[in-house]
Design a protein around this motif. Structure first.
Motif, PDB file in Angstrom:
ATOM      1  N   ASN A  79       0.838  -1.196   0.000  1.00 41.84           N
ATOM      2  CA  ASN A  79       0.000   0.000   0.000  1.00 41.84           C
ATOM      3  C   ASN A  79       0.876   1.250   0.000  1.00 41.84           C
ATOM      4  OD1 ASN A  79      -2.119   1.773   0.200  1.00 41.84           O
ATOM      5  ND2 ASN A  79      -2.456   1.424   2.390  1.00 41.84           N
ATOM      6  N   PRO A  80       1.388   1.668  -1.149  1.00 41.72           N
ATOM      7  CA  PRO A  80       2.222   2.875  -1.203  1.00 41.72           C
ATOM      8  C   PRO A  80       1.474   4.081  -0.652  1.00 41.72           C
ATOM      9  CG  PRO A  80       2.347   1.665  -3.259  1.00 41.72           C
ATOM     10  CD  PRO A  80       1.236   1.038  -2.463  1.00 41.72           C
ATOM     11  N   LEU A  81       2.205   5.016  -0.160  1.00 39.86           N
ATOM     12  CA  LEU A  81       1.599   6.218   0.415  1.00 39.86           C
ATOM     13  C   LEU A  81       0.913   7.045  -0.671  1.00 39.86           C
ATOM     14  CD1 LEU A  81       4.523   6.983   2.800  1.00 39.86           C
ATOM     15  CD2 LEU A  81       2.158   6.686   3.539  1.00 39.86           C
ATOM     16  N   PRO A  82      -0.195   7.687  -0.329  1.00 39.53           N
ATOM     17  CA  PRO A  82      -0.949   8.456  -1.333  1.00 39.53           C
ATOM     18  C   PRO A  82      -0.132   9.614  -1.899  1.00 39.53           C
ATOM     19  CG  PRO A  82      -2.243   8.114   0.678  1.00 39.53           C
ATOM     20  CD  PRO A  82      -0.851   7.689   0.993  1.00 39.53           C
ATOM     21  N   GLU A  83      -0.166   9.749  -3.212  1.00 38.49           N
ATOM     22  CA  GLU A  83       0.576  10.836  -3.841  1.00 38.49           C
ATOM     23  C   GLU A  83       0.071  12.195  -3.380  1.00 38.49           C
ATOM     24  OE1 GLU A  83       0.963  10.726  -8.006  1.00 38.49           O
ATOM     25  OE2 GLU A  83       1.951   8.767  -8.057  1.00 38.49           O
ATOM     26  N   ALA A  84      -1.228  12.305  -3.126  1.00 37.01           N
ATOM     27  CA  ALA A  84      -1.780  13.593  -2.683  1.00 37.01           C
ATOM     28  C   ALA A  84      -1.185  14.006  -1.341  1.00 37.01           C
ATOM     29  CB  ALA A  84      -3.304  13.496  -2.575  1.00 37.01           C
ATOM     30  N   LEU A  85      -0.966  13.036  -0.450  1.00 34.72           N
ATOM     31  CA  LEU A  85      -0.358  13.337   0.839  1.00 34.72           C
ATOM     32  C   LEU A  85       1.085  13.789   0.653  1.00 34.72           C
ATOM     33  CD1 LEU A  85      -0.148  13.310   3.941  1.00 34.72           C
ATOM     34  CD2 LEU A  85       0.317  10.847   3.799  1.00 34.72           C
ATOM     35  N   LEU A  86       1.840  13.072  -0.174  1.00 32.83           N
ATOM     36  CA  LEU A  86       3.237  13.434  -0.409  1.00 32.83           C
ATOM     37  C   LEU A  86       3.347  14.832  -1.028  1.00 32.83           C
ATOM     38  CD1 LEU A  86       4.474  10.016  -1.838  1.00 32.83           C
ATOM     39  CD2 LEU A  86       4.816  10.907   0.473  1.00 32.83           C
ATOM     40  N   GLU A  87       2.461  15.105  -1.969  1.00 31.37           N
ATOM     41  CA  GLU A  87       2.490  16.417  -2.617  1.00 31.37           C
ATOM     42  C   GLU A  87       2.137  17.517  -1.623  1.00 31.37           C
ATOM     43  OE1 GLU A  87       0.885  18.585  -6.690  1.00 31.37           O
ATOM     44  OE2 GLU A  87       0.344  16.510  -6.236  1.00 31.37           O
ATOM     45  N   ASP A  88       1.178  17.251  -0.746  1.00 29.19           N
ATOM     46  CA  ASP A  88       0.816  18.233   0.265  1.00 29.19           C
ATOM     47  C   ASP A  88       1.977  18.493   1.226  1.00 29.19           C
ATOM     48  OD1 ASP A  88      -1.247  19.857   1.738  1.00 29.19           O
ATOM     49  OD2 ASP A  88      -0.779  18.396   3.306  1.00 29.19           O
ATOM     50  N   LEU A  89       2.665  17.433   1.623  1.00 29.98           N
ATOM     51  CA  LEU A  89       3.799  17.591   2.536  1.00 29.98           C
ATOM     52  C   LEU A  89       4.933  18.383   1.896  1.00 29.98           C
ATOM     53  CD1 LEU A  89       3.943  14.027   4.147  1.00 29.98           C
ATOM     54  CD2 LEU A  89       3.240  16.154   5.268  1.00 29.98           C
ATOM     55  N   ARG A  90       5.012  18.322   0.579  1.00 27.73           N
ATOM     56  CA  ARG A  90       6.067  19.047  -0.144  1.00 27.73           C
ATOM     57  C   ARG A  90       5.532  20.334  -0.764  1.00 27.73           C
ATOM     58  NH1 ARG A  90      10.847  19.160  -0.016  1.00 27.73           N
ATOM     59  NH2 ARG A  90      11.359  18.855  -2.188  1.00 27.73           N
TER      60      ARG A  90
END
Length: 445
Positions: A353-364
């Motif tokens: 279950n890879p981490l959601p791209e939306a979460l990664l983009e928000d963190l960055r």
């Protein structure tokens, strides 16, 4: 390298730095205009202010994206070395002793600031007011009120300011992975966070000397009190004096307390209480001030507990392996610069279950997994929010500064109002939210 051990009652996974992105981050979101300033005719003109070891290292990294037209340092030898560097000045940059002359130049687009900590705020503010974008080394501030002054200036000038807490953009991706796993609930509700940052040295008494001819000692001191030159006050050792820095609590604390806040989602708030469990100062103190001026004076050992309004405790300590530990109801995550260790709930789904791209983009802040300087120059180009922004950094540094205030006042428990940004019911402690400033060097917003 990946090593697995475990059994029915305990699952453990250690991921080396090189494997972090593949393990959980999946396909990184693309960076908006990530190749900013790559074209030769579009490269910004840069100036380096503070050309010691860290400043010159930053400048070498920045040179991939821009060209240095000026280098400045109160130590002439530092400035000349940077000027002659094949990657910084290339024997073409102008050399300055006074940073104000650099800021007067209309041909400087952005500055890289690598001075000792006590100079950061004044130079950053004046650079932004002069129309320059800025990359400044951590910690950005020496006091809590300085953070508020910088925020006011960023908001008024609309300049880009990236703080040198590069763990928010680490090439290994381990810190982003740890924060994303915590934010995504992989180990459940967080019960405790530990930021382990190591201890600091004691030293002295040191001899007072005549300052070397290449160093403008008065200008090096700046806002700090006028004192005789001691070699160990200057250059790499400045961080062990409260007049210029905050010891390990603002050195490594600027990194690991920041990651702790980031993981907890406390970027826009702070703790409500600060308790000193233990701390050692290397010299005697009276009313929060050292009683001698010829010895290192920042805390050498410490365990400080900062508790947030939701009851989550953050412990900042010197005596466990360097890194950040998130302890949740369903597992534990330990992260340091070369690896991330996972236990419990985060392990089971890490590959499936890879981490959601939306979460990664928000963190960055909407950008991909660039390095710290690429992120800075991309933001200079599109005017976006940098990976390490002033608002979140100010909140993390507030926790570090409060810890130092409590230690300096003999281990006094502090109650903090993160909305009003005041210490509750303690006028003496509130007096340390700012610092005396020597005439002629005042910070003006």
């Amino acid at each position: 390298m990946i090593v697995r051990t475990g059994g029915n009652r305990r699952e453990f996974l250690r991921i080396g730095a090189a494997g972090a992105a593949a393990a959980a981050l999946g396909e990184a979101p693309k960076t908006a205009r990530g190749a900013a300033f790559q074209a030769k005719n579009d490269r910004p003109r840069l100036a380096l202010i503070g050309a010691g070891g860290q400043g010159s290292g930053d400048a070498r990294s920045a040179s991939r994206f821009g060209d240095f037209v000026a280098v400045c340092d109160v130590d002439r030898l530092h400035a000349e070395k940077a000027r002659d560097s094949d990657r910084i000045g290339k024997k073409k940059a102008e050399v300055y002793e006074d940073y104000r002359k650099v800021l007067d130049r209309n041909d400087v687009d952005a500055v890289v600031i690598g001075t000792p900590d006590h100079w950061h705020t004044k130079i950053v503010i004046e650079a932004m007011k002069a129309g320059k974008d800025a990359y400044c080394e951590k910690p950005l501030t020496l006091t809590i009120n300085e953070g508020k002054q910088i925020i006011e200036t960023v908001e008024n000038t609309k300049r880009i300011l990236q703080v040198g807490t590069q763990q928010r953009s680490d090439h290994n991706k381990v810190f982003l992975m740890a924060v994303a796993l915590v934010r995504d609930g992989r180990i459940g509700k967080i019960k405790k966070v530990t930021a382990a940052i190591g201890g600091a040295p004691s030293g002295g008494p040191f001899a007072k000397e005549t300052a070397p001819s290449e160093l403008n000692w008065d200008l090096w001191l700046g806002q700090a009190p006028k004192v005789g030159y001691i070699r160990e006050r200057c250059h790499a050792n400045f961080r062990w004096w409260y007049e210029y820095s905050g010891g390990k609590l603002t050195d490594w604390g600027a990194h690991h307390v920041d990651v702790s806040h980031w993981g907890l989602g406390k970027d826009q708030t702070g703790p409500t209480t600060i308790e000193v469990v233990r701390a050692d100062l290397p010299v005697s103190y009276k009313d929060g001030w050292p009683t001698v001026d010829d010895q290192y004076n920042t805390a050498t050992t410490f365990l400080v507990k900062a508790t947030f309004a939701d009851g989550t405790p953050l412990e900042i300590r010197d005596d466990t392996p360097n890194g950040v530990t998130f302890e949740g109801e369903r597992g534990k995550i330990f992260v340091t610069r070369d690896r991330i260790d996972l236990e419990g709930g985060a392990v089971a789904s890490i590959y499936k279950n890879p981490l959601p791209e939306a979460l990664l983009e928000d963190l960055r802040h909407g950008k991909g997994l660039d390095d710290h300087f690429q992120n800075f120059f991309a933001c200079c180009n599109d005017r976006g929010k940098p990976a390490s922004d002033v608002w979140s950094h100010h909140r993390a540094m507030t926790t570090c500064h409060l810890a130092n205030i409590a230690i300096r006042l003999g281990g006094r428990k502090l109650t903090w109002d993160p909305v009003k940004e005041q210490i509750v019911g303690d006028d003496q402690a509130n007096s340390f939210l700012s610092r005396p400033q020597r005439a002629g060097y005042e910070i003006v917003v």
